[in-house]
Design a protein around this motif. Structure first.
Motif, PDB file in Angstrom:
ATOM      1  N   GLY A 297      85.793  21.433  33.308  1.00 36.61           N
ATOM      2  CA  GLY A 297      85.469  22.947  33.119  1.00 36.61           C
ATOM      3  C   GLY A 297      85.501  23.746  34.385  1.00 36.61           C
ATOM      4  O   GLY A 297      85.946  23.258  35.298  1.00 36.61           O
ATOM      5  N   ASP A 298      84.623  24.606  34.286  1.00 37.34           N
ATOM      6  CA  ASP A 298      84.552  25.716  35.362  1.00 37.34           C
ATOM      7  C   ASP A 298      83.877  24.839  36.801  1.00 37.34           C
ATOM      8  O   ASP A 298      84.020  25.495  37.740  1.00 37.34           O
ATOM      9  CB  ASP A 298      83.532  26.769  34.983  1.00 37.34           C
ATOM     10  N   ALA A 299      83.149  23.902  36.486  1.00 46.01           N
ATOM     11  CA  ALA A 299      82.537  23.076  37.467  1.00 46.01           C
ATOM     12  C   ALA A 299      83.816  22.629  38.536  1.00 46.01           C
ATOM     13  O   ALA A 299      83.790  22.504  39.591  1.00 46.01           O
ATOM     14  CB  ALA A 299      81.689  21.929  37.173  1.00 46.01           C
ATOM     15  N   ALA A 300      84.809  22.066  37.808  1.00 49.89           N
ATOM     16  CA  ALA A 300      85.865  21.555  38.386  1.00 49.89           C
ATOM     17  C   ALA A 300      87.084  22.585  38.810  1.00 49.89           C
ATOM     18  O   ALA A 300      87.608  22.465  39.944  1.00 49.89           O
ATOM     19  CB  ALA A 300      86.627  20.594  37.434  1.00 49.89           C
ATOM     20  N   HIS A 301      87.232  23.497  37.983  1.00 54.91           N
ATOM     21  CA  HIS A 301      88.476  24.490  38.180  1.00 54.91           C
ATOM     22  C   HIS A 301      88.093  25.909  37.840  1.00 54.91           C
ATOM     23  O   HIS A 301      88.605  26.415  36.972  1.00 54.91           O
ATOM     24  CB  HIS A 301      89.649  24.095  37.766  1.00 54.91           C
ATOM     25  N   PRO A 302      87.249  26.653  38.354  1.00 59.27           N
ATOM     26  CA  PRO A 302      86.512  27.903  37.967  1.00 59.27           C
ATOM     27  C   PRO A 302      87.726  28.847  38.008  1.00 59.27           C
ATOM     28  O   PRO A 302      88.405  28.906  38.948  1.00 59.27           O
ATOM     29  CB  PRO A 302      85.341  28.344  38.770  1.00 59.27           C
ATOM     30  N   MET A 303      88.185  29.779  37.196  1.00 64.19           N
ATOM     31  CA  MET A 303      89.106  30.649  37.186  1.00 64.19           C
ATOM     32  C   MET A 303      88.802  32.072  36.834  1.00 64.19           C
ATOM     33  O   MET A 303      87.889  32.252  35.864  1.00 64.19           O
ATOM     34  CB  MET A 303      90.123  30.267  36.435  1.00 64.19           C
ATOM     35  N   LEU A 304      89.545  33.063  37.304  1.00 64.52           N
ATOM     36  CA  LEU A 304      89.156  34.506  36.504  1.00 64.52           C
ATOM     37  C   LEU A 304      89.673  34.411  35.009  1.00 64.52           C
ATOM     38  O   LEU A 304      90.640  33.411  34.708  1.00 64.52           O
ATOM     39  CB  LEU A 304      89.846  35.478  37.218  1.00 64.52           C
ATOM     40  N   GLN A 305      89.301  35.423  34.358  1.00 68.01           N
ATOM     41  CA  GLN A 305      89.370  35.351  32.813  1.00 68.01           C
ATOM     42  C   GLN A 305      90.716  35.931  32.357  1.00 68.01           C
ATOM     43  O   GLN A 305      91.035  35.884  31.274  1.00 68.01           O
ATOM     44  CB  GLN A 305      88.203  35.771  32.184  1.00 68.01           C
ATOM     45  N   TYR A 306      91.850  36.111  33.520  1.00 69.87           N
ATOM     46  CA  TYR A 306      93.060  37.026  32.918  1.00 69.87           C
ATOM     47  C   TYR A 306      94.035  36.168  31.934  1.00 69.87           C
ATOM     48  O   TYR A 306      94.790  36.886  31.601  1.00 69.87           O
ATOM     49  CB  TYR A 306      93.517  37.848  34.159  1.00 69.87           C
ATOM     50  N   LYS A 341      94.079  13.478  38.161  1.00 71.27           N
ATOM     51  CA  LYS A 341      95.593  13.328  38.817  1.00 71.27           C
ATOM     52  C   LYS A 341      96.390  14.103  37.779  1.00 71.27           C
ATOM     53  O   LYS A 341      97.560  14.762  38.037  1.00 71.27           O
ATOM     54  CB  LYS A 341      95.894  11.948  39.100  1.00 71.27           C
ATOM     55  N   VAL A 342      96.079  14.205  36.333  1.00 69.54           N
ATOM     56  CA  VAL A 342      96.965  14.478  35.429  1.00 69.54           C
ATOM     57  C   VAL A 342      96.612  16.037  35.032  1.00 69.54           C
ATOM     58  O   VAL A 342      97.113  16.606  34.315  1.00 69.54           O
ATOM     59  CB  VAL A 342      97.007  13.733  34.076  1.00 69.54           C
ATOM     60  N   ARG A 343      95.325  16.536  35.570  1.00 64.03           N
ATOM     61  CA  ARG A 343      95.011  17.865  35.111  1.00 64.03           C
ATOM     62  C   ARG A 343      95.108  19.138  36.367  1.00 64.03           C
ATOM     63  O   ARG A 343      95.160  20.064  36.101  1.00 64.03           O
ATOM     64  CB  ARG A 343      93.373  17.645  34.969  1.00 64.03           C
ATOM     65  N   TYR A 344      95.034  18.377  37.518  1.00 67.37           N
ATOM     66  CA  TYR A 344      94.874  19.478  38.802  1.00 67.37           C
ATOM     67  C   TYR A 344      96.140  20.564  38.770  1.00 67.37           C
ATOM     68  O   TYR A 344      95.859  21.676  39.047  1.00 67.37           O
ATOM     69  CB  TYR A 344      94.675  18.927  39.914  1.00 67.37           C
ATOM     70  N   LEU A 345      97.167  20.060  38.583  1.00 62.57           N
ATOM     71  CA  LEU A 345      98.370  21.025  38.501  1.00 62.57           C
ATOM     72  C   LEU A 345      98.467  22.039  37.516  1.00 62.57           C
ATOM     73  O   LEU A 345      98.756  23.211  37.669  1.00 62.57           O
ATOM     74  CB  LEU A 345      99.693  20.334  38.571  1.00 62.57           C
ATOM     75  N   ARG A 346      98.183  21.508  36.203  1.00 66.60           N
ATOM     76  CA  ARG A 346      97.757  22.229  35.334  1.00 66.60           C
ATOM     77  C   ARG A 346      96.773  23.236  35.153  1.00 66.60           C
ATOM     78  O   ARG A 346      97.082  24.642  35.116  1.00 66.60           O
ATOM     79  CB  ARG A 346      97.746  21.638  33.796  1.00 66.60           C
ATOM     80  N   THR A 347      95.544  22.933  35.512  1.00 68.23           N
ATOM     81  CA  THR A 347      94.543  23.980  35.818  1.00 68.23           C
ATOM     82  C   THR A 347      94.689  24.683  36.850  1.00 68.23           C
ATOM     83  O   THR A 347      94.321  25.921  37.106  1.00 68.23           O
ATOM     84  CB  THR A 347      93.018  23.019  35.814  1.00 68.23           C
ATOM     85  N   GLY A 348      95.011  23.969  37.918  1.00 68.61           N
ATOM     86  CA  GLY A 348      95.717  24.844  39.329  1.00 68.61           C
ATOM     87  C   GLY A 348      96.479  26.040  39.060  1.00 68.61           C
ATOM     88  O   GLY A 348      96.343  27.264  39.407  1.00 68.61           O
ATOM     89  N   ARG A 349      97.513  25.782  38.362  1.00 68.48           N
ATOM     90  CA  ARG A 349      98.444  26.842  37.880  1.00 68.48           C
ATOM     91  C   ARG A 349      97.557  27.979  37.050  1.00 68.48           C
ATOM     92  O   ARG A 349      97.997  28.900  37.240  1.00 68.48           O
ATOM     93  CB  ARG A 349      99.532  26.261  36.848  1.00 68.48           C
ATOM     94  N   VAL A 350      96.904  27.517  36.008  1.00 69.76           N
ATOM     95  CA  VAL A 350      96.034  28.808  35.346  1.00 69.76           C
ATOM     96  C   VAL A 350      95.145  29.368  36.412  1.00 69.76           C
ATOM     97  O   VAL A 350      95.174  30.536  36.377  1.00 69.76           O
ATOM     98  CB  VAL A 350      95.329  28.163  34.235  1.00 69.76           C
TER      99      VAL A 350
END
Ligand SMILES: Cc1cc2nc3c(=O)[nH]c(=O)nc-3n(C[C@H](O)[C@H](O)[C@H](O)COP(=O)(O)OP(=O)(O)OC[C@H]3O[C@@H](n4cnc5c(N)ncnc54)[C@H](O)[C@@H]3O)c2cc1C
Length: 411
Positions: A297-306, A341-350
């Protein structure tokens, strides 16, 4: 498919949406968890939350769909209006064809209701999920076969593995990634909830509406069966460094929205007391596990809420993580290597696209004209095609492959 052989539970730090989803996803695989929350009780504050079809797919895996369906509102449209002129920019239907395409709905819900649905499901499994409040985790020790978690109250919890679901200011991230403080975006959010009877009748749309302005925007949508409206006002300000949930200053809010149209100013004027958040995120990273310790979650990939996806992504993480634990036969170090490995591109894209959307919502001048032209010219089919990457099915989130037998996760 279950991993039943471990002696020690997995310790999860943080009883927010991500932590609870992780406990539920692991419980489905027969993995026991101990969930430590720093607050004196398990609950969510805040206002509304948007749910994409992608997270409804996860609700089904977690067995909470019926509970969510009872509490959520299913809007008719996603609408953008120009907050200066008041004109409609785009209106995407999210019932009918949208639901057929993505197989699952788009909805909005009160955060407390979403949290409670997950909490109730966790409480229904006391043999597998232990919920402990008033435990602020301050550190941990890694051993070859286990992790020992320490709290401010000098308690120690031994686990076969550790999941940091402790949000934006994660203690666990500081220990295993150590990349300093989150990035302050310069965007401030004021949030409030308005009883529907106080909402002007002509603005009571059964829709998620963004009033996009110049360096400001306002979001409105109904919640709790239409009893309440969620209002989220965002503006640029460099006055604040960091912080959250303090009371906002309405004078600054009204100044920032001074150029907006009458309906927007009317809505802002309805609220006396706003809660304020200083919005932060981080740039994406590729790895967020070390040995038997990982983040979620936010600990791994915090993002703006847009893109309205932080909680959605946390719940996807939980399902993916539990699948990886099963696929690794209960070898947590292996599972925690495989999961980012299977999450970072998806969460990074968001994470990256959320920043882009922030610019889009706050555009002025030519950029704003371009936005209105581009979005206004799209058909509903175009709009849905542009959402496929986010709302479409993700291969790594399909149920885990059958694993014949589980290795012992701890001696
Ligand atoms: C204005 C706004 C609107 C948003 N709208 C949406 C939306 O529409 N849709 C969406 O999907 N997302 C949305 N988000 C994002 C979403 O709120 C977050 O991404 C989500 O709550 C993250 O969940 P989490 O469980 O990872 O972290 P958190 O919700 O931050 O939970 C972390 C938990 O860990 C606990 N904790 C922290 N440190 C410790 C410690 N040391 N020891 C023990 N416990 C600890 C905290 O008390 C908390 O309970 C929005 C965010 C904002 C700010």
């Amino acid at each position: 498919m279950a991993v039943r052989s471990e002696k020690a539970p997995v310790v999860i730090v943080g009883g927010g949406i991500g932590g609870l989803a992780a406990a539920l996803a692991l419980a489905q695989k027969g993995v026991r968890t101990t969930l430590l929350e720093q607050a004196s009780e398990f609950k969510e504050i805040g206002a509304g939350i948007q749910l994409g079809p992608n997270v409804f797919r996860m609700f089904e895996v977690l067995g909470v769909t019926d509970a969510i369906n009872k509490l959520a509102v299913f809007p008719e449209f996603l609408m953008m209006r120009d907050s200066i002129t008041g004109e409609e920019v785009t209106k995407i239907p999210v019932l009918g064809a949208f639901r057929e395409k993505f197989k699952y709905p788009y909805a909005v819900i009160h955060r407390a209701d979403l949290h409670k649905a997950l909490l109730d499901a966790a409480r229904a499994q006391p043999d597998l999920i232990e919920l402990i409040a008033s435990q602020k985790v301050v550190g941990f020790e890694e051993r070859a076969d286990r992790v020992i978690v320490k709290t401010e109250a000098a308690e120690r919890y031994e686990g076969a593995a550790l999941i940091g679901a402790d949000g934006l200011w994660s203690t666990i991230r500081a220990a295993i990634v150590g990349d300093g403080k989150p990035v302050v975006s310069g965007h401030i959010t004021y949030r409030a909830v308005l009883p529907t009877k106080q909402m002007p009748e002509h603005l009571r749309w059964w829709s998620m509406v963004i009033w996009a302005g110049e360096k400001v925007h306002l979001v409105q949508y109904p919640m709790r069966g239409g009893e309440l409206f969620n209002l989220v006002a965002v503006f640029h300000s460099n006055r604040f460094e960091e912080g959250w949930d303090s009371y906002g200053d309405p004078t600054e809010l009204h100044e920032r929205f001074a150029k907006t149209c009458e309906p927007v100013r009317t809505l802002l004027g309805k609220i006396e007391s706003w809660r304020m958040w200083v919005l932060c995120d981080r740039p994406p990273i590729k790895e967020w596990s070390r040995g038997r310790v990982t983040l979620l979650g936010d600990a791994a990939h915090p993002m703006l809420q847009y893109l309205a996806q932080g909680a959605n992504m946390a719940i996807e993480d939980a399902v993916c993580l539990a699948n990886k634990v099963v696929e690794a036969g209960g070898d947590y170090a292996a599972a925690f290597q495989a999961y980012p490995k299977v999450r970072y591109l998806r969460t990074g894209r968001v994470q990256i696209m959320a920043r882009v959307y922030g610019e889009f919502y706050h555009a002025a001048g030519v950029a704003k004209e371009l936005r209105n032209m581009m979005l206004g010219g799209r058909t509903p089919e175009d709009a849905m095609a542009s959402m496929e990457w986010l709302y479409g099915e993700q291969p790594e989130l399909r149920p885990a492959a059958l694993v014949q037998h589980a290795k012992a996760a701890s001696a």
